[in-house]
Write a protein that holds these residues in place. Sequence first.
Motif, mmCIF file in Angstrom:
data_model
loop_
_atom_site.group_PDB
_atom_site.id
_atom_site.type_symbol
_atom_site.label_atom_id
_atom_site.label_comp_id
_atom_site.label_asym_id
_atom_site.label_seq_id
_atom_site.Cartn_x
_atom_site.Cartn_y
_atom_site.Cartn_z
ATOM 1 N N ALA A 133 4.337 3.436 2.829
ATOM 2 C CA ALA A 133 4.582 4.009 1.499
ATOM 3 C C ALA A 133 4.558 2.939 0.412
ATOM 4 C CB ALA A 133 5.910 4.764 1.481
ATOM 5 N N THR A 134 5.224 1.825 0.657
ATOM 6 C CA THR A 134 5.276 0.778 -0.372
ATOM 7 C C THR A 134 3.920 0.093 -0.533
ATOM 8 O OG1 THR A 134 6.194 -0.819 1.208
ATOM 9 C CG2 THR A 134 7.765 0.390 -0.171
ATOM 10 N N ALA A 135 3.193 -0.104 0.564
ATOM 11 C CA ALA A 135 1.861 -0.707 0.476
ATOM 12 C C ALA A 135 0.899 0.224 -0.267
ATOM 13 C CB ALA A 135 1.324 -1.020 1.875
ATOM 14 N N THR A 136 1.006 1.509 -0.006
ATOM 15 C CA THR A 136 0.145 2.476 -0.685
ATOM 16 C C THR A 136 0.483 2.538 -2.172
ATOM 17 O OG1 THR A 136 -0.060 3.748 1.357
ATOM 18 C CG2 THR A 136 -0.629 4.886 -0.698
ATOM 19 N N GLU A 137 1.762 2.501 -2.481
ATOM 20 C CA GLU A 137 2.176 2.484 -3.891
ATOM 21 C C GLU A 137 1.592 1.258 -4.590
ATOM 22 O OE1 GLU A 137 6.248 2.678 -6.595
ATOM 23 O OE2 GLU A 137 6.401 2.165 -4.469
ATOM 24 N N TYR A 138 1.681 0.121 -3.945
ATOM 25 C CA TYR A 138 1.148 -1.121 -4.514
ATOM 26 C C TYR A 138 -0.371 -1.021 -4.704
ATOM 27 C CZ TYR A 138 -0.190 -6.005 -4.951
ATOM 28 O OH TYR A 138 -0.742 -7.179 -5.385
ATOM 29 N N GLN A 139 -1.080 -0.536 -3.681
ATOM 30 C CA GLN A 139 -2.541 -0.408 -3.769
ATOM 31 C C GLN A 139 -2.953 0.538 -4.900
ATOM 32 O OE1 GLN A 139 -3.212 0.942 0.268
ATOM 33 N NE2 GLN A 139 -4.415 -0.900 0.709
ATOM 34 N N LEU A 140 -2.274 1.663 -4.971
ATOM 35 C CA LEU A 140 -2.591 2.634 -6.016
ATOM 36 C C LEU A 140 -2.369 2.027 -7.396
ATOM 37 C CD1 LEU A 140 -3.454 5.514 -6.780
ATOM 38 C CD2 LEU A 140 -1.051 6.200 -6.539
ATOM 39 N N PHE A 141 -1.251 1.353 -7.563
ATOM 40 C CA PHE A 141 -0.948 0.732 -8.858
ATOM 41 C C PHE A 141 -1.955 -0.366 -9.188
ATOM 42 C CE2 PHE A 141 1.163 -2.468 -11.472
ATOM 43 C CZ PHE A 141 1.500 -1.696 -12.573
ATOM 44 N N GLU A 142 -2.275 -1.210 -8.205
ATOM 45 C CA GLU A 142 -3.212 -2.313 -8.437
ATOM 46 C C GLU A 142 -4.620 -1.809 -8.777
ATOM 47 O OE1 GLU A 142 -3.006 -5.914 -8.419
ATOM 48 O OE2 GLU A 142 -0.957 -5.237 -8.867
ATOM 49 N N GLN A 143 -5.060 -0.761 -8.110
ATOM 50 C CA GLN A 143 -6.427 -0.276 -8.324
ATOM 51 C C GLN A 143 -6.578 0.625 -9.544
ATOM 52 O OE1 GLN A 143 -8.340 1.370 -4.861
ATOM 53 N NE2 GLN A 143 -7.826 -0.413 -3.602
ATOM 54 N N TYR A 144 -5.538 1.420 -9.828
ATOM 55 C CA TYR A 144 -5.677 2.418 -10.882
ATOM 56 C C TYR A 144 -4.650 2.295 -12.002
ATOM 57 C CZ TYR A 144 -8.713 4.592 -7.419
ATOM 58 O OH TYR A 144 -9.709 4.834 -6.510
ATOM 59 N N GLY A 145 -3.636 1.463 -11.793
ATOM 60 C CA GLY A 145 -2.601 1.298 -12.804
ATOM 61 C C GLY A 145 -1.677 2.504 -12.858
ATOM 62 N N GLU A 146 -0.742 2.419 -13.787
ATOM 63 C CA GLU A 146 0.165 3.550 -13.999
ATOM 64 C C GLU A 146 -0.382 4.360 -15.162
ATOM 65 O OE1 GLU A 146 4.781 4.402 -15.198
ATOM 66 O OE2 GLU A 146 4.353 2.646 -13.969
ATOM 67 N N THR A 147 -1.014 5.439 -14.799
ATOM 68 C CA THR A 147 -1.638 6.307 -15.797
ATOM 69 C C THR A 147 -1.064 7.714 -15.649
ATOM 70 O OG1 THR A 147 -3.441 7.012 -14.351
ATOM 71 C CG2 THR A 147 -3.788 4.977 -15.625
ATOM 72 N N GLU A 148 -1.500 8.574 -16.525
ATOM 73 C CA GLU A 148 -1.081 9.966 -16.437
ATOM 74 C C GLU A 148 -1.504 10.576 -15.103
ATOM 75 O OE1 GLU A 148 -2.156 13.806 -19.032
ATOM 76 O OE2 GLU A 148 -1.510 12.050 -20.201
ATOM 77 N N GLU A 149 -2.678 10.148 -14.594
ATOM 78 C CA GLU A 149 -3.199 10.681 -13.341
ATOM 79 C C GLU A 149 -2.458 10.136 -12.113
ATOM 80 O OE1 GLU A 149 -5.335 9.211 -15.668
ATOM 81 O OE2 GLU A 149 -5.951 11.127 -16.524
ATOM 82 N N THR A 150 -1.991 8.904 -12.183
ATOM 83 C CA THR A 150 -1.352 8.287 -11.010
ATOM 84 C C THR A 150 0.167 8.385 -11.013
ATOM 85 O OG1 THR A 150 -1.242 6.094 -12.058
ATOM 86 C CG2 THR A 150 -3.216 6.599 -10.719
ATOM 87 N N PHE A 151 0.740 8.692 -12.153
ATOM 88 C CA PHE A 151 2.196 8.634 -12.277
ATOM 89 C C PHE A 151 2.927 9.453 -11.216
ATOM 90 C CE2 PHE A 151 6.318 9.976 -13.896
ATOM 91 C CZ PHE A 151 6.885 8.739 -14.154
ATOM 92 N N SER A 152 2.518 10.700 -11.009
ATOM 93 C CA SER A 152 3.252 11.546 -10.057
ATOM 94 C C SER A 152 3.119 11.026 -8.626
ATOM 95 C CB SER A 152 2.805 13.001 -10.149
ATOM 96 O OG SER A 152 1.459 13.129 -9.761
ATOM 97 N N GLU A 153 1.935 10.493 -8.265
ATOM 98 C CA GLU A 153 1.769 9.947 -6.922
ATOM 99 C C GLU A 153 2.564 8.663 -6.728
ATOM 100 O OE1 GLU A 153 -0.754 11.341 -8.526
ATOM 101 O OE2 GLU A 153 -1.752 12.673 -7.118
ATOM 102 N N LEU A 154 2.585 7.814 -7.749
ATOM 103 C CA LEU A 154 3.388 6.595 -7.657
ATOM 104 C C LEU A 154 4.866 6.947 -7.478
ATOM 105 C CD1 LEU A 154 1.664 4.454 -10.435
ATOM 106 C CD2 LEU A 154 1.664 3.969 -7.972
ATOM 107 N N GLU A 155 5.320 7.935 -8.203
ATOM 108 C CA GLU A 155 6.708 8.400 -8.089
ATOM 109 C C GLU A 155 6.964 8.985 -6.708
ATOM 110 O OE1 GLU A 155 10.578 8.913 -9.501
ATOM 111 O OE2 GLU A 155 8.910 7.896 -10.466
ATOM 112 N N GLU A 156 6.021 9.784 -6.211
ATOM 113 C CA GLU A 156 6.161 10.382 -4.890
ATOM 114 C C GLU A 156 6.222 9.308 -3.798
ATOM 115 O OE1 GLU A 156 3.823 13.451 -1.887
ATOM 116 O OE2 GLU A 156 3.296 13.435 -4.002
#
Length: 117
Positions: free
Chosen positions: A30-53
């Motif tokens: 979970a933490t590695a996926t959160e990091y990858q998502l943030f690094e590749q796509y940043g914290e945007t409107e599209e990624t916010f809910s997944e980063l939170e999840e």
Amino acid sequence: MAKKMADLSDEILMAVANLLPRLFKVINLATATEYQLFEQYGETEETFSELEELNNAAERARAFYNRLYGLVLQVAESQPIANSTLLNLLYQCLEQTQVTADAVEASVLEIKRSWSL
């Protein structure tokens, strides 16, 4: 003959021994996926809910890790015997931990697939 003190069956101890590394792996995923998502796509409107999840998923697994570890330790420290309430909490925690680990892993893997991570 010495009286048997607070103890757990080998079966229960093995279940705990198997679940703790499983939770570690789920938290790590979970933490590695959160990091990858943030690094590749940043914290945007599209990624916010997944980063939170992902953050919530890791926290849920972490809470069960700590709870399970703590209950086993409490049983070990219970003398002369562990009370039934404590044992029931441990057994319930074992069941809930397995279900939570499975659910967290599935949700993280779904996010990974959705974002091609």
